[in-house]
Scaffold this motif. Structure first.
Motif, PDB file in Angstrom:
ATOM      1  N   ALA A 181       0.653  -1.252   0.033  1.00 36.78           N
ATOM      2  CA  ALA A 181       0.129   0.010   0.028  1.00 36.78           C
ATOM      3  C   ALA A 181       0.910   1.242   0.128  1.00 36.78           C
ATOM      4  O   ALA A 181       0.503   2.137  -0.327  1.00 36.78           O
ATOM      5  CB  ALA A 181      -1.058   0.087   1.056  1.00 36.78           C
ATOM      6  N   SER A 182       2.030   0.997   0.437  1.00 40.84           N
ATOM      7  CA  SER A 182       2.878   2.229   0.352  1.00 40.84           C
ATOM      8  C   SER A 182       3.703   2.273  -1.090  1.00 40.84           C
ATOM      9  O   SER A 182       3.648   3.544  -1.348  1.00 40.84           O
ATOM     10  CB  SER A 182       4.349   2.099   1.519  1.00 40.84           C
ATOM     11  N   LEU A 241      -6.891   1.216   6.097  1.00 41.60           N
ATOM     12  CA  LEU A 241      -7.952   0.120   6.401  1.00 41.60           C
ATOM     13  C   LEU A 241      -8.129  -0.613   5.336  1.00 41.60           C
ATOM     14  O   LEU A 241      -8.597  -1.823   5.729  1.00 41.60           O
ATOM     15  CB  LEU A 241      -9.200   0.775   6.897  1.00 41.60           C
ATOM     16  N   GLY A 242      -8.162  -0.244   4.118  1.00 40.49           N
ATOM     17  CA  GLY A 242      -8.521  -1.309   3.007  1.00 40.49           C
ATOM     18  C   GLY A 242     -10.017  -1.297   2.981  1.00 40.49           C
ATOM     19  O   GLY A 242     -10.639  -1.693   2.004  1.00 40.49           O
ATOM     20  N   ASN A 243     -10.878  -0.427   3.528  1.00 42.49           N
ATOM     21  CA  ASN A 243     -12.175  -0.201   3.334  1.00 42.49           C
ATOM     22  C   ASN A 243     -12.481   0.336   2.023  1.00 42.49           C
ATOM     23  O   ASN A 243     -11.935   1.032   1.417  1.00 42.49           O
ATOM     24  CB  ASN A 243     -12.864   0.893   4.304  1.00 42.49           C
ATOM     25  N   ILE A 244     -13.536  -0.189   1.186  1.00 43.24           N
ATOM     26  CA  ILE A 244     -13.937  -0.035  -0.257  1.00 43.24           C
ATOM     27  C   ILE A 244     -15.153   0.858  -0.043  1.00 43.24           C
ATOM     28  O   ILE A 244     -16.368   0.269   0.591  1.00 43.24           O
ATOM     29  CB  ILE A 244     -14.321  -1.246  -0.876  1.00 43.24           C
ATOM     30  N   GLY A 252     -11.046  -1.477  10.792  1.00 42.02           N
ATOM     31  CA  GLY A 252     -11.780  -1.093   9.591  1.00 42.02           C
ATOM     32  C   GLY A 252     -12.633  -2.216   9.354  1.00 42.02           C
ATOM     33  O   GLY A 252     -13.222  -3.145  10.423  1.00 42.02           O
ATOM     34  N   ALA A 253     -13.235  -2.658   7.902  1.00 39.95           N
ATOM     35  CA  ALA A 253     -13.833  -3.694   7.516  1.00 39.95           C
ATOM     36  C   ALA A 253     -13.267  -4.859   7.289  1.00 39.95           C
ATOM     37  O   ALA A 253     -13.682  -5.538   6.318  1.00 39.95           O
ATOM     38  CB  ALA A 253     -14.907  -3.191   6.703  1.00 39.95           C
ATOM     39  N   ALA A 254     -12.247  -5.213   8.069  1.00 44.03           N
ATOM     40  CA  ALA A 254     -11.533  -6.377   7.520  1.00 44.03           C
ATOM     41  C   ALA A 254     -12.065  -7.590   7.638  1.00 44.03           C
ATOM     42  O   ALA A 254     -11.714  -8.577   6.919  1.00 44.03           O
ATOM     43  CB  ALA A 254      -9.925  -6.365   8.492  1.00 44.03           C
ATOM     44  N   SER A 255     -13.048  -7.753   8.366  1.00 46.72           N
ATOM     45  CA  SER A 255     -13.787  -8.884   8.486  1.00 46.72           C
ATOM     46  C   SER A 255     -15.005  -9.185   7.279  1.00 46.72           C
ATOM     47  O   SER A 255     -15.491 -10.122   7.389  1.00 46.72           O
ATOM     48  CB  SER A 255     -14.361  -9.081   9.779  1.00 46.72           C
ATOM     49  N   SER A 256     -14.912  -8.019   6.506  1.00 51.08           N
ATOM     50  CA  SER A 256     -15.888  -7.970   5.402  1.00 51.08           C
ATOM     51  C   SER A 256     -15.232  -8.432   4.135  1.00 51.08           C
ATOM     52  O   SER A 256     -14.264  -7.986   3.702  1.00 51.08           O
ATOM     53  CB  SER A 256     -16.731  -6.988   5.343  1.00 51.08           C
ATOM     54  N   ASP A 257     -15.912  -9.250   3.255  1.00 47.66           N
ATOM     55  CA  ASP A 257     -15.512  -9.575   2.048  1.00 47.66           C
ATOM     56  C   ASP A 257     -16.101  -8.573   0.955  1.00 47.66           C
ATOM     57  O   ASP A 257     -15.481  -8.335   0.181  1.00 47.66           O
ATOM     58  CB  ASP A 257     -15.831 -10.725   1.523  1.00 47.66           C
ATOM     59  N   PRO A 264      -8.816  -6.980   0.105  1.00 54.30           N
ATOM     60  CA  PRO A 264      -8.157  -7.840   0.847  1.00 54.30           C
ATOM     61  C   PRO A 264      -6.641  -7.754   1.212  1.00 54.30           C
ATOM     62  O   PRO A 264      -6.027  -8.412   1.798  1.00 54.30           O
ATOM     63  CB  PRO A 264      -8.492  -9.102   0.298  1.00 54.30           C
ATOM     64  N   GLY A 265      -6.209  -6.776   0.169  1.00 51.59           N
ATOM     65  CA  GLY A 265      -4.883  -6.563   0.029  1.00 51.59           C
ATOM     66  C   GLY A 265      -4.273  -5.580   1.338  1.00 51.59           C
ATOM     67  O   GLY A 265      -2.919  -5.762   1.476  1.00 51.59           O
ATOM     68  N   ILE A 266      -5.088  -5.148   2.015  1.00 54.01           N
ATOM     69  CA  ILE A 266      -4.863  -4.175   3.140  1.00 54.01           C
ATOM     70  C   ILE A 266      -5.585  -4.780   4.477  1.00 54.01           C
ATOM     71  O   ILE A 266      -6.639  -4.744   4.505  1.00 54.01           O
ATOM     72  CB  ILE A 266      -5.246  -2.844   3.005  1.00 54.01           C
TER      73      ILE A 266
END
Length: 383
Positions: A7-8, A150-153, A280-285, A290-292
């Motif tokens: 992500a960096s 967070l990776g949230n969309i 964040g929403a890491a537990s959500s698909d 999924p990369g963060i």
């Protein structure tokens, strides 16, 4: 070295390297009128056309910049110069959005309305609807698409619908979304893009400006480049690399996404025997890239020490955004969403095309060795 900081930045892909190498032969200034300059100009415009095709936009809607920070600053500048008096955004945006906004408040007397963010890091669309419906001034919404920490969309399609309903402009920070999830830039009026997030070179990006935007005020004046609204000689070595990288990454996007889903599941499985909070929403698909994966570790309070030990063990990982990593101050994102977790060590684990299952397994093993024994769950300690 196990690299978990995609992500960096991402490594330059071979096809982009080849495109840059070929560009060395076209070294003229594209603004020059002689043969050497015209050849460089043609090469530049060919890259623009290829890049716009990959992004699904018109070549005339794409303007090259030094990167996404410049693109975002420019987008906000265009809004202010166009008469926007109110900007709606969230407190967890990238600093490339938040810090320029402070300047716009001082220079243009623009008002900022803060959008509520739910506990899982998703934007509160009901609140956005209320903010837009109550607005009496010309308004723009600025939203990140895939959150860099967070990776949230975020639901850009729904946000776009609301903006259209209330005749508000929409700027999207698409940096972490391009070539990673399906993206339609025409949902926005302005969008920021950075090449080095999709295996292209550093130092080049672009600002998408929708064809319906009539006034395109320059942020950098001093030349006729980029249709006279972005001064400065275009980086003709980097732009072909950006175009090549995007085509290369897009062709592999779906397979890459499936790979990342499997790696994320493996990461969750391997961290199940330690005390960890997923941010964040890491537990959500559905609402999560999924990369963060962002984690807080309740039994470790020294992020700097943990990063140092991981680095010595051959693990490259960060704490929050790389743009803030020099100071190791608590992430403004974690501070806002989870103030009780600020005292915990925080890691952002970001995976990419070269990440393997064995690397995730080894990372988790090394991480556990770096943590206090109290971090292990009772079942692991007695197992």
């Amino acid at each position: 070295m196990i690299y978990l900081d995609y992500a960096s930045t991402t490594p330059l892909c071979p096809i982009a390297r080849e495109a840059i190498s070929e560009a060395f032969e076209v070294w003229g200034n594209p603004s020059s009128l002689h043969t050497v300059g015209r050849k460089a100009k043609a090469f530049l415009e060919l890259s623009r056309r290829k890049l716009s095709e990959a992004l699904g936009v018109l070549p005339a809607e794409l303007y090259f910049t030094s990167g996404a920070t410049e693109a975002t600053n420019w987008a906000l500048w265009i809004a202010a110069r166009s008469g926007i008096k109110r900007i709606i955004t969230s407190p967890i945006e990238h600093k490339a959005t938040l810090e320029p906004l402070n300047q716009l408040v001082e220079v243009f007397n623009i008002s900022i309305s803060w959008l509520n963010v739910l506990a899982d890091g998703q934007y509160d669309l009901e609140h956005l609807d209320k903010l837009l419906s109550d607005s009496k001034d010309p308004t723009m919404v600025s939203s990140i698409w895939v959150h860099n920490e967070l990776g949230n969309i975020q639901p850009i399609k729904e946000i776009s619908t609301l903006c259209r309903r209330y005749k508000a402009l929409l700027h999207v920070d698409a940096v972490q979304a391009i070539a990673k999830i399906p993206v339609d830039l025409h949902l926005a009026d302005l969008a920021s893009v950075s090449a080095h997030k999709f295996y292209g070179p550093k130092g080049v990006g672009s600002l998408f400006i929708h064809k319906n935007i009539s006034h395109k005020w320059p942020l950098i004046a001093g030349g006729s480049q980029e249709r006279s609204i972005r001064g400065g000689t275009e980086p003709t070595l980097l732009i072909p690399g950006m175009s090549a990288a995007l085509h290369h990454t897009l062709a592999r996007r779906e397979d890459h996404y499936k790979q990342l889903i499997n790696l994320k599941r493996l990461l969750f499985e391997r961290l199940s025997d330690i005390k960890v909070e997923f941010n964040g929403a890491a537990s959500s698909d559905e609402n999560h890239f999924p990369g963060i994966v962002n984690i807080s570790l309740p039994d470790e309070d020294d992020t700097g020490r943990l990063l140092f030990e991981l680095d010595l063990a051959g693990i490259a990982v960060s704490a929050g955004s790389a743009c803030n990593s020099g100071s190791l101050k608590p992430s403004h994102v974690i501070s806002y969403l989870y103030p009780q977790r600020v005292k915990y060590a925080n890691l952002r684990i970001s995976m990419g095309s070269e990440t393997t299952s064995n690397e995730i397994i080894e990372f988790c093993q090394i991480l556990k060795k770096c943590l206090p024994k109290s971090s292990l769950t009772s079942s692991h300690q007695h197992g």
